[in-house]
Every structure is written in C-alpha cells, then in structure tokens.
Motif scaffolding. Structure first.
Motif, PDB file in Angstrom:
ATOM      1  N   GLU A 156     -21.713 -18.468   3.844  1.00 50.79           N
ATOM      2  CA  GLU A 156     -21.178 -18.283   2.480  1.00 50.79           C
ATOM      3  C   GLU A 156     -19.770 -17.700   2.528  1.00 50.79           C
ATOM      4  OE1 GLU A 156     -23.150 -19.704  -0.425  1.00 50.79           O
ATOM      5  OE2 GLU A 156     -22.784 -17.680  -1.205  1.00 50.79           O
ATOM      6  N   ALA A 160     -16.109 -19.271   1.470  1.00 48.18           N
ATOM      7  CA  ALA A 160     -15.221 -18.597   0.517  1.00 48.18           C
ATOM      8  C   ALA A 160     -13.841 -18.353   1.124  1.00 48.18           C
ATOM      9  CB  ALA A 160     -15.838 -17.269   0.097  1.00 48.18           C
ATOM     10  N   GLU A 340     -16.990 -28.399   1.279  1.00 45.29           N
ATOM     11  CA  GLU A 340     -17.763 -27.345   0.615  1.00 45.29           C
ATOM     12  C   GLU A 340     -16.993 -26.024   0.555  1.00 45.29           C
ATOM     13  OE1 GLU A 340     -20.654 -27.630  -0.941  1.00 45.29           O
ATOM     14  OE2 GLU A 340     -20.687 -29.778  -0.481  1.00 45.29           O
ATOM     15  N   TRP A 342     -14.919 -23.283  -1.058  1.00 40.81           N
ATOM     16  CA  TRP A 342     -14.882 -22.999  -2.498  1.00 40.81           C
ATOM     17  C   TRP A 342     -13.524 -23.243  -3.145  1.00 40.81           C
ATOM     18  CZ3 TRP A 342     -17.799 -17.639  -2.853  1.00 40.81           C
ATOM     19  CH2 TRP A 342     -19.105 -17.821  -2.373  1.00 40.81           C
ATOM     20  N   TYR A 347     -12.855 -29.736  -2.930  1.00 42.84           N
ATOM     21  CA  TYR A 347     -14.215 -29.195  -3.052  1.00 42.84           C
ATOM     22  C   TYR A 347     -15.137 -30.215  -3.723  1.00 42.84           C
ATOM     23  CZ  TYR A 347     -18.055 -26.078  -4.362  1.00 42.84           C
ATOM     24  OH  TYR A 347     -19.302 -25.497  -4.517  1.00 42.84           O
ATOM     25  N   TYR A 399     -12.680 -24.995 -10.399  1.00 42.76           N
ATOM     26  CA  TYR A 399     -13.370 -24.543  -9.190  1.00 42.76           C
ATOM     27  C   TYR A 399     -14.682 -23.853  -9.567  1.00 42.76           C
ATOM     28  CZ  TYR A 399      -9.178 -25.619  -6.566  1.00 42.76           C
ATOM     29  OH  TYR A 399      -8.138 -26.285  -5.975  1.00 42.76           O
ATOM     30  N   ARG A 401     -16.868 -22.297  -8.014  1.00 45.90           N
ATOM     31  CA  ARG A 401     -17.161 -21.004  -7.370  1.00 45.90           C
ATOM     32  C   ARG A 401     -16.018 -19.996  -7.542  1.00 45.90           C
ATOM     33  NH1 ARG A 401     -21.633 -21.437  -3.857  1.00 45.90           N
ATOM     34  NH2 ARG A 401     -21.707 -19.203  -4.243  1.00 45.90           N
ATOM     35  N   TRP A 402     -15.144 -20.210  -8.520  1.00 48.46           N
ATOM     36  CA  TRP A 402     -13.969 -19.347  -8.716  1.00 48.46           C
ATOM     37  C   TRP A 402     -14.368 -17.879  -8.881  1.00 48.46           C
ATOM     38  CZ3 TRP A 402      -8.803 -20.483  -8.424  1.00 48.46           C
ATOM     39  CH2 TRP A 402      -7.906 -19.539  -8.930  1.00 48.46           C
ATOM     40  N   ASP A 404     -17.183 -16.425  -8.092  1.00 46.65           N
ATOM     41  CA  ASP A 404     -17.828 -15.917  -6.866  1.00 46.65           C
ATOM     42  C   ASP A 404     -16.753 -15.538  -5.850  1.00 46.65           C
ATOM     43  OD1 ASP A 404     -20.304 -16.480  -7.947  1.00 46.65           O
ATOM     44  OD2 ASP A 404     -20.269 -18.532  -7.185  1.00 46.65           O
TER      45      ASP A 404
END
Ligand SMILES: Cc1cc2nc3c(=O)[nH]c(=O)nc-3n(C[C@H](O)[C@H](O)[C@H](O)COP(=O)(O)OP(=O)(O)OC[C@H]3O[C@@H](n4cnc5c(N)ncnc54)[C@H](O)[C@@H]3O)c2cc1C
Length: 429
Positions: A156, A160, A340, A342, A347, A399, A401-402, A404
């Motif tokens: 993860e 990121a 993948e 982020w 993405y 995005y 996952r911005w 996160d």
C-alpha cells in the motif's frame, strides 16, 4: 544566496541554504536542523521539470554527490542504486551486469528519484511508466527517520509513494526490477498525418514502442517505431550524431528563432520537413531510447484514456486551426499501460499521452491554455513535471486515492517540512 533555475529556465528561485550531502546521516542532520528552525526543504534531481516542484527559498538538497549502483541481485534481476543517480550513468552501470530497464523516456539526463517521482514514462502500450519498476526505497521522512520500504512488505505504502513528487520525504536509495539487456531497432520516417492516424491503431499493437510527432503547421507526422532485435548493433556513428545534433538541435533552434521573428512558419516548416528522411539504427536499449535535446522548450503533457486518442487528437487539430496557433515544435503522442500507483497519471487506465511544446521564447500560455481545456473536458491528468495550471480542486477528483495519499503524506511529514508553497496548495492538510 544563489539563483537557481530549472532546465527550461522558467523557474527562478533563491534558496537560503543549498546542501550536497554525502550520506543518509548527513541528510538526517539537515532535516533535524530545519525542523528546529521551522523551515522547509525541497530537493532536485536534474531540475528537468517545469512545474514549481523544486522551488525553495529555504533549504535545498541535491544528491549529485551520492551516485551509482549499490548492489545487484542477478537472480531476482533487482538493482539497488543511489536515488540521485542520473539515468545515463545508471543505464551504463546496470548494463555492465547485462541488466536494463524495460522502458525509458526520450532523454537520460534526469535522476532516478526525480524521474520516478513525477511518473516519467516512455511509450509502448504494453509497458508501464518507470515508477512501476520500483521494488523498494529508502525514504527520509519529515521527522528525519530512514524508512526502508518495499513492494513485498509494504504494498500500500509503495503504491502511494512511488509517484509522490518528493512531497512525503527524500528518497535516498531505490531498488528497481530490471530486465535482461536487449537491443532495439529504431526506425523513424515522415508521413502525412491523415495516413499516420489511419495506421496508428495497427502500429500501437504491432510495435513494442510506437510514437508520433505531429507537426501542426504542415500537418505531417514523424513516426517512430522501436522493436527488440537480436541483429548486430549498428549504432549512430559520431559523425551521424554530430549531424543529428546540427539538424535536430542547432539548425532547428535557428529555424525556431527565424520563425518566431519572421512569422513565416509555413515556409520554415516545409524546410524542416525536407531535412527529415527515413532513419534506422540498432543499439542497446539504454542507448537507443535517449535523444539529444539541446533546444530549450516549454512543455505541457496530459494523460488521457487510450480510447480517447482519435477524438482528442481531432479536437486539438481543430483548436489549432481555429485559433491560428503557430509553432514549429511538434505534438508528441505516446502510449502507456495502466498501473496501480495512486498518483500515477496512468492510474487504472491504459493511456495515451499528448505532449504540447513551444520554443522557449514563444508565448506558450494562450496555446497551452486552450489545449488544456480539451484535456480537462476528457478527464486528462497532467504530467506532474510539466506545465499545467490545475489546482487541488481539479486534481483530487481525477485520483480516486487522493485523500488516502494526503493522509499518508501527513503521517510521514506532519510539520510539512518537505512542502514548498506550491506543494502546500496541492496537499493542504
Ligand atoms: C528535455 C526533457 C525531456 C523529457 N522527456 C521526458 C519523457 O520522455 N517522458 C516523461 O515522462 N518525462 C520527460 N521529461 C520530464 C522529466 O522526466 C520529469 O520532469 C522528471 O521529473 C525530471 O527528473 P529530474 O531528475 O530532473 O527531477 P526534478 O525535476 O529535479 O524533480 C522532479 C521531482 O522529483 C523530486 N525529487 C528529486 N529528487 C528526489 C529525491 N531524491 N527524493 C524524492 N523526491 C525527489 C523533486 O523534488 C520534484 O518534485 C523530460 C524533461 C525534459 C526537460
């Protein structure tokens, strides 16, 4: 105080302190000092970005004194290097171990960390941007701690941080997944754009690397194909490189100066086309990808879903015609596989990239701003290192996952020591 500039010279800034550390421990001390003083630090790789990422009026670090390979795992094909290592040196040192990167962009002056952190990419619909090769990093966070992270233990975090603009910490070491060294046959030729567009779908699929340079004034294209080969290398000779330097750079620069002064774009574009013929050579990939780029230019590049390719291209063409924009510089069109990571512009989507250029002395703003409207309408995501004018309000919805990412960034750098005023607008806490 020293004046610092980026490659294109569109950024000027005066950092209070410039550091060239030789070890991670030295960097930790710099971070602790800046924490105490409540001052921020920014880092540069080779300053090949156009956006305000590296600007700083407080601390400024570069890793030019920490260069080269650290270790090689031949079995797993993983190479660990100092993160500031320039791509050119990295390519040659990895090649000594018969290893190479699966894909690269069109110059090799960037640093590893700088190229990876902005999502730098080459072309090839089955190949991802360079940051996808990251296996692990050493990151010095905003508290001065050294974190050793990798894809196996921390998937993860790695998704990121692999493209994170140096906003969460300074990367000191990077391990990259490599591939066996291979040769590329590089072919390029001019073609009318109507035909190039008709052939594009087939060429995207049939070539390992395919790109087009569209010259809007004369509506022609320079098509470039690169494919793996076992044939003998026939690299460009010194004489050929010299003539390329003269034609592609010095003469092209002269023509740009002439065109922007005389406004005789059509005539000069026709002259440029006359110099462009069929070209072909074979070389090891790390030497075949990069070209010489000595003419300074401004650039904006956007990533779009690959199925938007033709529609967006035709809109750009109409926009240029309607607004009578004129520049000798081509629009570069490349293709990249989705990923993948982020904050990667690719993405979760296979992508087409459109890169718009002007000569540095030309007024790029009206041209870039009009074309940017097209990209924005089609959910385009800007290249982090290249000119754009999007703010957090427009970027965050692009995005998933911005938020996160922002949370992780805050945890790693609670005092915002790695943020300059530009990055504070992108990642306000
Ligand atoms: C002539 C030219 C050709 C180019 N060709 C391509 C291309 O083919 N494809 C493409 O995608 N892009 C291309 N680019 C854009 C370029 O690859 C990116 O802007 C890249 O980020 C530049 O790398 P750099 O080492 O100069 O990084 P810089 O511009 O110095 O920095 C980029 C970012 O990385 C951060 N950073 C630098 N070092 C570290 C570190 N050690 N740890 C953490 N963060 C760090 C910086 O703070 C900044 O946020 C080109 C640019 C130029 C000028």
């Amino acid at each position: 105080m020293f004046l610092m500039k980026n490659w294109a010279k569109n950024l000027n800034f005066y950092p209070q302190n410039i550091y060239a550390p030789k070890s991670e421990q030295e960097i930790q001390e710099i971070v602790h000092h800046h924490l105490q003083e409540k001052k921020s630090i920014r880092m540069r790789g080779s300053a090949h970005s156009w956006t305000e990422l590296i600007s700083s009026d407080e601390g400024f670090i570069h890793l030019d004194d920490m260069q080269g390979l650290i270790s090689v795992d031949q079995e797993k094909k993983i190479v660990k290097a100092h993160a500031g290592t320039k791509l050119k040196r990295f390519g040659e040192e990895a090649f000594n171990h018969k290893l190479t990167l699966p894909n690269q962009g069109d110059v090799n002056h960037q640093s590893l960390a700088g190229a990876l952190s902005t999502g730098t990419h080459g072309t090839g619909v089955n190949l991802q941007s360079m940051a996808n090769q990251i296996h692990g990093i050493n990151l010095i966070n905003g508290m001065g701690d050294i974190l050793s992270l990798d894809q196996t233990k921390d998937p993860e975090l790695m998704n990121a941080l692999s493209v994170s603009l140096g906003s969460a910490g300074l990367i000191t070491q990077v391990s990259l997944k490599m591939t066996e060294a291979y040769k590329l046959k590089v072919e390029s030729f001019p073609e009318d754009m109507t035909l190039a567009l008709k052939e594009a779908k087939k060429r995207i699929q049939q070539n390992r690397h395919f790109e087009m340079f569209y010259f809007p004034v004369g509506q022609w294209s320079l098509v470039k194909l690169m494919n793996q080969t076992h044939e003998e290398a026939s690299p460009r000779s010194r004489l050929k490189k010299m003539s390329e330097m003269v034609l592609d750079n010095w003469l092209f620069e002269g023509m740009n100066i002439l065109a922007s002064k005389s406004k005789k774009y059509v005539e000069i574009d026709q002259l440029v086309r006359r110099f462009v013929g069929h070209d072909s050579f074979i070389d090891w990939s790390h030497r075949a990808f990069p070209t010489d780029r000595t003419v300074r230019f401004m650039e904006m590049e956007y990533n779009l879903p690959i199925d938007k390719f033709e529609e967006v291209f035709l809109e750009i063409q109409r926009c240029i015609e309607k607004n009578k924009f004129q520049t000798l510089f081509p629009i570069e069109i490349r293709f990249v596989k989705g990923d993948e990571l982020w904050l990667s512009p690719a993405y979760q989507r296979d992508s087409v990239y459109f890169a718009i250029h002007t000569y540095t002395s030309e007024n790029y703003r009206p041209y870039f701003e009009e074309i940017q409207k097209i990209f924005v309408r089609h959910a385009g995501r800007p290249h982090w290192g290249k000119w754009h004018s999007l703010t957090e309000k427009e970027l965050a919805p692009l995005y998933p996952r911005w938020d996160d990412f922002k949370k992780i960034r805050r945890e790693l750098d609670p005092d915002g020591i790695w943020l300059n005023s530009y990055l504070k607008t992108l990642f306000p806490s």
